[in-house]
Design an enzyme around this catalytic site. Structure first.
Site, short mmCIF file in Angstrom:
data_model
loop_
_atom_site.label_atom_id
_atom_site.label_comp_id
_atom_site.label_asym_id
_atom_site.label_seq_id
_atom_site.Cartn_x
_atom_site.Cartn_y
_atom_site.Cartn_z
CD GLU A 55 5.15 15.85 -5.78
OE1 GLU A 55 4.08 15.52 -6.45
OE2 GLU A 55 6.30 15.85 -6.34
CG ASP A 103 6.13 -7.52 -7.63
OD1 ASP A 103 5.70 -8.44 -6.79
OD2 ASP A 103 6.61 -7.90 -8.82
#
Length: 557
Positions: A266, A216
């Protein structure tokens, strides 16, 4: 339960071609009966989403919040608000989506927190100069006694962007910045503690299996050094600007998303970052999706492009050029929870700025509902033929219009109140969607409760009604998504075809030709070549299909 679609395979950079369905949780499906949609409600309707054929879901905020801005004011980033259920409900809903081959994207709000957040409450208690206040943007006021705000910035929701606090001893104190509502204080992203906190938040949801994040106000985290005064132009957009804006699009924000990109890397599979970044040009928007930053950015210039051949061709061409230049897919979107639904917006004949909304007393003629829906179906049929990734907003697959006649006492958007009703705001596109015509709240909740009132005309848009009608908007969407996948349009290459007419648009993508008729005269095409059309077509005795105005047709190339 539906079988897992092949198109959502892990490790395929699925986001490059995905059709992503936005769920506004409080308005999708209510399992508890309190009138507010929830996560168990979403899980209960997962088969309907699989049948529609979408690749992924994006859930608007469901984290702990006092709900002063419908969840975009987060008080705890690591838990589910009891309104929507629990973390166990999230896990169950996510599992239900993944079982059907559907990805799930979490909405994350990093520009600001709720004023109820423990950090902000600690900042108020700790006082000026504390490490607690350093997490937010607190400043001393101007004037003899600090009675004036630190600068002249205005809130997106109306009024000034600064609020003065009362210190622990009862005296007037510092001011804090809130680009949105006063209940949404902005974080200070120059603070390493803030950055580490959000790395932790990302990992929390990724560890639970989330496939990515819609971010956002992604362009708003970093503010210009010194917080200089800024007066937006009268014709400027509340979420962007025609010239550099000191609280939008600052260069330092890119460093944050490079860091986040590494966090997502990751994890196994393709996790995605999508930016809500309102920027003046497509080239500026493309900076958010360079190869080491975000993966997608919303294409708001496309959403607001004019409904005519020249405007559509220009924005599509520029979108593909700009995003391709950085190796990213273009995204396409026509509706979301912040804008007037495109089944109404495309029939609007007056200026309607982003966030203004439409209400019973909006100046200008009331939009023609039939015209709006016709154009919306044509626009979506064009959009879903384009290469890249597309976003759908819940209810648009039913052809839902903007709800205009909400009574003032029912409205909940803070922009309505902060502007004293001058802006109707976004409630009209957030009304709970209809599922069954004869059920309480049209099947949204078992009790008939609904946090915003649903209009009687929703009966004709109910999903179970449209499922029985081959010409319904729902069936059009299902067909579009089936054929889009079958022809590989998401990963295709667009080529324009010259029509010799200012009112016709024609392109090819893969083995599909797309024609949009913006003109008053009917276009004749070989009926044997028609794959689908945004409206039913009349066929002549010579097997020619008539394509009238505001209709898009897909043809075998």
């Amino acid at each position: 339960m539906s079988t897992s679609p092949e198109h959502a395979a892990t490790g395929s950079e699925w986001w490059r071609t995905a059709v992503i369905y936005q769920i506004y949780p409080r308005s999708f499906a209510d399992a508890s009966g309190d009138g507010i949609g929830d996560l168990p409600g979403i899980e209960s309707r997962m088969d309907a989403l699989a049948q529609l054929g979408v690749d992924a879901l994006w859930l608007s905020p469901f984290m702990v919040s006092p709900q002063r801005d419908a969840g975009y004011d987060v008080a705890d980033y690591r838990d589910v608000d009891p309104l929507f259920g629990s973390l166990a409900d999230f896990d169950a809903m996510l599992a239900a989506a993944h079982e059907r081959g559907i990805k799930l994207i979490v909405d994350l709000v990093p520009n600001h927190s709720s004023s109820d957040h423990a950090w902000f409450q600690a900042a108020l208690a700790a006082g000026p100069g504390s490490i607690e206040r350093a997490r937010y943007i607190f400043r001393d006021g101007k004037g003899e006694n600090g009675e004036l705000p630190p600068n002249n910035w205005e809130s997106v929701f109306g009024g000034r962007a600064w609020t003065r606090v009362t210190e622990a001893d009862g005296t007037p104190g510092q001011w804090y910045l809130h680009i949105f509502d006063s209940s949404q204080p902005d974080f200070d992203w120059s603070n390493e503690e803030v950055r580490e906190e959000f790395r932790s938040v990302l990992r929390f949801w990724l560890d639970r299996g989330a496939d990515g994040f819609r971010v956002d106000v992604a362009h708003g985290l970093v503010k210009a050094e010194g917080l200089p005064d800024y007066t937006p132009p009268a014709d400027g957009d509340s979420m962007g600007g025609h010239e550099p804006v000191p609280y939008w699009g600052q260069e330092g924000v890119h460093e944050i998303y490079r860091d986040w990109h590494n966090v997502l890397a990751e994890y196994e599979g393709d996790r995605v970052l999508c930016a809500e970044a309102w920027l003046p040009t497509l080239d500026e928007t493309a900076l958010w999706v360079r190869s080491d930053e975000m993966h997608q950015a919303f294409n708001f210039l496309y959403m607001y492009a004019g409904w005519n051949a020249d405007a559509q061709r220009e924005v599509i061409t520029e979108s593909l050029r700009a995003f391709n230049s950085v190796g990213a897919p273009s995204t396409w979107v026509l509706s979301n929870h912040d804008v007037v639904r495109h089944a109404t917006r495309l029939a609007v004949e007056f200026e309607n700025a982003q966030g203004a909304g439409i209400g019973p007393n909006t100046p200008g003629p009331r939009p023609d509902a039939a015209l709006g829906l016709r154009r919306a179906r044509a626009a979506t049929t064009l959009m879903l033929a384009l290469p890249g990734s597309a976003y759908l907003y819940q209810g648009e697959e039913l052809g839902l219009p903007e709800v205009i006649d909400l009574p003032d006492e029912a409205r909940q958007d803070p922009s309505f109140f902060r502007t004293n009703g001058e802006r109707y705001g976004r409630d009209g596109c957030r009304v709970p969607i209809p599922w069954e015509p004869d059920a309480p709240a049209f099947g949204f909740s078992t009790t008939g409760e609904s946090w915003l009132p649903q209009p009687p005309e929703f009966v004709e848009y109910a999903r179970s009604v449209e499922e029985k009608d081959d010409a319904s908007t729902l069936e059009l969407y299902k067909n579009l998504l089936t054929e889009r996948r079958a022809h590989g349009l998401g990963s295709g290459t667009l080529t324009w075809k010259e029509t010799g007419s200012a009112t016709l648009l024609s392109l090819t993508n893969a083995d599909v030709e797309v024609v949009v008729n913006f003109g008053a005269d009917e276009l004749l095409v070989d009926a044997a070549r028609v794959i689908l059309s945004s409206e039913p077509l009349l066929v002549t005795a010579e097997n020619q299909a008539k394509v009238p105005t505001d209709v898009t047709v897909w043809l075998h190339a």
